[in-house]
Design a protein around this motif. Structure first.
Motif, PDB file in Angstrom:
ATOM      1  N   THR A 187       0.811  -1.223   0.000  1.00 47.67           N
ATOM      2  CA  THR A 187       0.000   0.000   0.000  1.00 47.67           C
ATOM      3  C   THR A 187       0.843   1.272   0.000  1.00 47.67           C
ATOM      4  OG1 THR A 187      -0.211  -0.130   2.411  1.00 47.67           O
ATOM      5  CG2 THR A 187      -1.960  -1.156   1.088  1.00 47.67           C
ATOM      6  N   ALA A 188       2.137   1.145   0.214  1.00 49.81           N
ATOM      7  CA  ALA A 188       3.057   2.291   0.133  1.00 49.81           C
ATOM      8  C   ALA A 188       4.458   1.741  -0.094  1.00 49.81           C
ATOM      9  CB  ALA A 188       3.006   3.130   1.403  1.00 49.81           C
ATOM     10  N   PRO A 189       5.262   2.413  -0.841  1.00 51.52           N
ATOM     11  CA  PRO A 189       5.048   3.760  -1.365  1.00 51.52           C
ATOM     12  C   PRO A 189       4.103   3.760  -2.572  1.00 51.52           C
ATOM     13  CG  PRO A 189       7.179   2.958  -2.097  1.00 51.52           C
ATOM     14  CD  PRO A 189       6.608   1.900  -1.176  1.00 51.52           C
ATOM     15  N   VAL A 190       3.435   4.892  -2.737  1.00 52.58           N
ATOM     16  CA  VAL A 190       2.595   5.139  -3.904  1.00 52.58           C
ATOM     17  C   VAL A 190       3.239   6.277  -4.676  1.00 52.58           C
ATOM     18  CG1 VAL A 190       0.331   5.917  -4.698  1.00 52.58           C
ATOM     19  CG2 VAL A 190       0.500   4.378  -2.725  1.00 52.58           C
ATOM     20  N   ALA A 191       3.472   6.058  -5.965  1.00 52.64           N
ATOM     21  CA  ALA A 191       4.110   7.101  -6.780  1.00 52.64           C
ATOM     22  C   ALA A 191       3.299   8.384  -6.693  1.00 52.64           C
ATOM     23  CB  ALA A 191       4.214   6.640  -8.235  1.00 52.64           C
ATOM     24  N   GLY A 192       3.984   9.488  -6.446  1.00 52.28           N
ATOM     25  CA  GLY A 192       3.332  10.787  -6.411  1.00 52.28           C
ATOM     26  C   GLY A 192       2.622  11.111  -5.108  1.00 52.28           C
ATOM     27  N   GLN A 193       2.820  10.286  -4.057  1.00 49.09           N
ATOM     28  CA  GLN A 193       2.206  10.557  -2.757  1.00 49.09           C
ATOM     29  C   GLN A 193       3.243  10.513  -1.643  1.00 49.09           C
ATOM     30  OE1 GLN A 193      -1.109   8.028  -1.754  1.00 49.09           O
ATOM     31  NE2 GLN A 193      -2.203   8.496  -3.642  1.00 49.09           N
ATOM     32  N   GLU A 194       2.899  11.156  -0.546  1.00 48.14           N
ATOM     33  CA  GLU A 194       3.759  11.144   0.629  1.00 48.14           C
ATOM     34  C   GLU A 194       2.890  11.097   1.880  1.00 48.14           C
ATOM     35  OE1 GLU A 194       7.666  13.536   1.380  1.00 48.14           O
ATOM     36  OE2 GLU A 194       5.961  14.833   1.846  1.00 48.14           O
ATOM     37  N   THR A 195       3.361  10.360   2.888  1.00 46.91           N
ATOM     38  CA  THR A 195       2.668  10.284   4.172  1.00 46.91           C
ATOM     39  C   THR A 195       3.653  10.571   5.280  1.00 46.91           C
ATOM     40  OG1 THR A 195       1.096   8.622   3.384  1.00 46.91           O
ATOM     41  CG2 THR A 195       1.392   8.770   5.760  1.00 46.91           C
ATOM     42  N   ILE A 196       3.225  11.409   6.234  1.00 48.48           N
ATOM     43  CA  ILE A 196       4.019  11.624   7.441  1.00 48.48           C
ATOM     44  C   ILE A 196       3.143  11.330   8.652  1.00 48.48           C
ATOM     45  CG2 ILE A 196       5.607  13.311   6.427  1.00 48.48           C
ATOM     46  CD1 ILE A 196       4.023  15.491   7.953  1.00 48.48           C
ATOM     47  N   LYS A 197       3.807  10.976   9.751  1.00 50.93           N
ATOM     48  CA  LYS A 197       3.127  10.757  11.028  1.00 50.93           C
ATOM     49  C   LYS A 197       3.899  11.552  12.071  1.00 50.93           C
ATOM     50  CE  LYS A 197       0.717   7.062  13.467  1.00 50.93           C
ATOM     51  NZ  LYS A 197       0.369   5.630  13.408  1.00 50.93           N
ATOM     52  N   ILE A 198       3.172  12.325  12.865  1.00 49.77           N
ATOM     53  CA  ILE A 198       3.782  13.208  13.850  1.00 49.77           C
ATOM     54  C   ILE A 198       3.323  12.774  15.239  1.00 49.77           C
ATOM     55  CG2 ILE A 198       3.984  15.599  14.652  1.00 49.77           C
ATOM     56  CD1 ILE A 198       3.202  16.428  11.748  1.00 49.77           C
ATOM     57  N   PHE A 199       4.272  12.682  16.168  1.00 48.17           N
ATOM     58  CA  PHE A 199       3.971  12.299  17.547  1.00 48.17           C
ATOM     59  C   PHE A 199       4.456  13.372  18.517  1.00 48.17           C
ATOM     60  CE2 PHE A 199       4.684   8.274  15.325  1.00 48.17           C
ATOM     61  CZ  PHE A 199       3.645   7.476  15.768  1.00 48.17           C
ATOM     62  N   ASN A 200       3.666  13.642  19.562  1.00 48.00           N
ATOM     63  CA  ASN A 200       4.208  14.298  20.740  1.00 48.00           C
ATOM     64  C   ASN A 200       4.112  13.261  21.850  1.00 48.00           C
ATOM     65  OD1 ASN A 200       1.607  14.446  21.917  1.00 48.00           O
ATOM     66  ND2 ASN A 200       1.319  16.587  21.369  1.00 48.00           N
ATOM     67  N   ASP A 201       4.104  13.655  23.118  1.00 46.65           N
ATOM     68  CA  ASP A 201       4.119  12.657  24.186  1.00 46.65           C
ATOM     69  C   ASP A 201       2.828  11.861  24.323  1.00 46.65           C
ATOM     70  OD1 ASP A 201       6.729  13.099  24.842  1.00 46.65           O
ATOM     71  OD2 ASP A 201       6.290  14.445  26.504  1.00 46.65           O
ATOM     72  N   SER A 202       1.710  12.357  23.768  1.00 44.63           N
ATOM     73  CA  SER A 202       0.464  11.619  23.939  1.00 44.63           C
ATOM     74  C   SER A 202      -0.458  11.648  22.721  1.00 44.63           C
ATOM     75  CB  SER A 202      -0.303  12.140  25.157  1.00 44.63           C
ATOM     76  OG  SER A 202      -0.560  13.521  25.028  1.00 44.63           O
ATOM     77  N   TYR A 203      -0.154  12.479  21.738  1.00 43.02           N
ATOM     78  CA  TYR A 203      -0.997  12.588  20.546  1.00 43.02           C
ATOM     79  C   TYR A 203      -0.201  12.238  19.294  1.00 43.02           C
ATOM     80  CZ  TYR A 203      -4.919  14.754  22.919  1.00 43.02           C
ATOM     81  OH  TYR A 203      -6.003  14.982  23.729  1.00 43.02           O
ATOM     82  N   PHE A 204      -0.925  11.752  18.289  1.00 46.01           N
ATOM     83  CA  PHE A 204      -0.333  11.484  16.982  1.00 46.01           C
ATOM     84  C   PHE A 204      -1.224  12.122  15.927  1.00 46.01           C
ATOM     85  CE2 PHE A 204      -3.594   8.312  17.252  1.00 46.01           C
ATOM     86  CZ  PHE A 204      -4.035   8.150  15.948  1.00 46.01           C
ATOM     87  N   ALA A 205      -0.639  12.359  14.773  1.00 45.69           N
ATOM     88  CA  ALA A 205      -1.407  12.822  13.610  1.00 45.69           C
ATOM     89  C   ALA A 205      -0.714  12.278  12.376  1.00 45.69           C
ATOM     90  CB  ALA A 205      -1.458  14.348  13.550  1.00 45.69           C
ATOM     91  N   PHE A 206      -1.499  11.940  11.360  1.00 40.18           N
ATOM     92  CA  PHE A 206      -0.904  11.505  10.095  1.00 40.18           C
ATOM     93  C   PHE A 206      -1.559  12.268   8.951  1.00 40.18           C
ATOM     94  CE2 PHE A 206      -4.407   8.547  10.859  1.00 40.18           C
ATOM     95  CZ  PHE A 206      -5.076   8.549   9.644  1.00 40.18           C
ATOM     96  N   PHE A 207      -0.773  12.449   7.905  1.00 37.89           N
ATOM     97  CA  PHE A 207      -1.219  13.189   6.733  1.00 37.89           C
ATOM     98  C   PHE A 207      -0.687  12.508   5.485  1.00 37.89           C
ATOM     99  CE2 PHE A 207      -0.458  16.049  10.257  1.00 37.89           C
ATOM    100  CZ  PHE A 207      -1.650  16.746  10.349  1.00 37.89           C
ATOM    101  N   THR A 208      -1.571  12.274   4.524  1.00 42.90           N
ATOM    102  CA  THR A 208      -1.177  11.748   3.213  1.00 42.90           C
ATOM    103  C   THR A 208      -1.672  12.730   2.169  1.00 42.90           C
ATOM    104  OG1 THR A 208      -1.388   9.457   3.948  1.00 42.90           O
ATOM    105  CG2 THR A 208      -1.477   9.838   1.578  1.00 42.90           C
ATOM    106  N   HIS A 209      -0.803  13.049   1.225  1.00 37.94           N
ATOM    107  CA  HIS A 209      -1.239  13.943   0.149  1.00 37.94           C
ATOM    108  C   HIS A 209      -0.461  13.640  -1.120  1.00 37.94           C
ATOM    109  CE1 HIS A 209       2.109  17.100   0.047  1.00 37.94           C
ATOM    110  NE2 HIS A 209       2.498  16.215   0.913  1.00 37.94           N
ATOM    111  N   ASP A 210      -1.039  14.078  -2.228  1.00 35.64           N
ATOM    112  CA  ASP A 210      -0.342  13.909  -3.502  1.00 35.64           C
ATOM    113  C   ASP A 210       0.700  15.024  -3.631  1.00 35.64           C
ATOM    114  OD1 ASP A 210      -1.546  16.139  -5.582  1.00 35.64           O
ATOM    115  OD2 ASP A 210      -3.008  15.501  -4.071  1.00 35.64           O
ATOM    116  N   LEU A 211       1.734  14.744  -4.393  1.00 39.67           N
ATOM    117  CA  LEU A 211       2.827  15.705  -4.557  1.00 39.67           C
ATOM    118  C   LEU A 211       2.581  16.698  -5.686  1.00 39.67           C
ATOM    119  CD1 LEU A 211       5.785  13.237  -3.955  1.00 39.67           C
ATOM    120  CD2 LEU A 211       4.710  14.798  -2.313  1.00 39.67           C
ATOM    121  N   ASN A 212       1.449  16.566  -6.384  1.00 43.18           N
ATOM    122  CA  ASN A 212       1.105  17.500  -7.460  1.00 43.18           C
ATOM    123  C   ASN A 212       0.151  18.588  -6.982  1.00 43.18           C
ATOM    124  OD1 ASN A 212       2.660  16.255  -9.452  1.00 43.18           O
ATOM    125  ND2 ASN A 212       1.070  14.741  -9.836  1.00 43.18           N
ATOM    126  N   HIS A 213      -0.009  18.696  -5.663  1.00 41.52           N
ATOM    127  CA  HIS A 213      -0.826  19.759  -5.059  1.00 41.52           C
ATOM    128  C   HIS A 213      -2.270  19.741  -5.547  1.00 41.52           C
ATOM    129  CE1 HIS A 213       2.930  21.217  -3.442  1.00 41.52           C
ATOM    130  NE2 HIS A 213       3.429  21.168  -4.660  1.00 41.52           N
TER     131      HIS A 213
END
Length: 153
Positions: free
Chosen positions: A52-78
């Motif tokens: 399911t990843a990597p997908v050409a033309g897409q990127e995913t990040i995951k951000i953590f602090n001490d108790s919360y997380f967030a993830f974002f996936t988006h295409d690189l062509n805006h």
């Protein structure tokens, strides 16, 4: 008697210092704290494995602090062509030894909201591997995932 105000001030300052040290000791930083980029992911259902990843033309990040997380996936062509995609989610998590549990509070795929998931999380220097079962009966989802991230911040 003339030293009494100075003693009271000194004791007050000492008390504040001890409270701050106790507060600092009670707060620990998660080894996950930071920003991570998804390198690879797969979904395993029965005998079928889907990359399911990597997908050409897409990127995913995951951000953590001490108790919360967030993830974002988006295409690189805006969002400028037919590959336009965007997905995100966030919530709370705990990490106890290698057991990573998350409660997904918000998600652009609304059927995933307010769901709990438990995974095994392996942390090795600048790489984490998250694996476990994602099961949501109402969406007919029941598969194992394996995701590998590398620290970018």
């Amino acid at each position: 008697m003339k030293y009494l105000p100075f003693i009271a001030i000194a004791m007050s300052l000492l008390s504040c210092s001890q409270q701050q040290e106790a507060s600092s000791a009670a707060t620990s930083t998660s080894p996950l704290t930071g920003t991570w980029k998804l390198l690879s992911a797969k979904s395993i259902q029965g005998k079928d494995t889907t990359i399911t990843a990597p997908v050409a033309g897409q990127e995913t990040i995951k951000i953590f602090n001490d108790s919360y997380f967030a993830f974002f996936t988006h295409d690189l062509n805006h969002g400028a062509d037919s590959t336009a995609t965007y997905g995100s989610g966030s919530g709370t998590y705990t990490l106890v030894k290698d057991v990573y549990s998350e409660h997904l509070e918000y998600c652009s795929y609304r059927g995933w909201e307010n769901k709990d998931f438990s995974f095994v999380m392996q942390v090795s220097k600048d790489t984490i591997t998250q694996s476990g079962i994602e099961k949501i009966d109402s969406l007919n989802i029941n598969h194992e995932i394996v995701e590998t991230y590398v620290r970018i911040r």
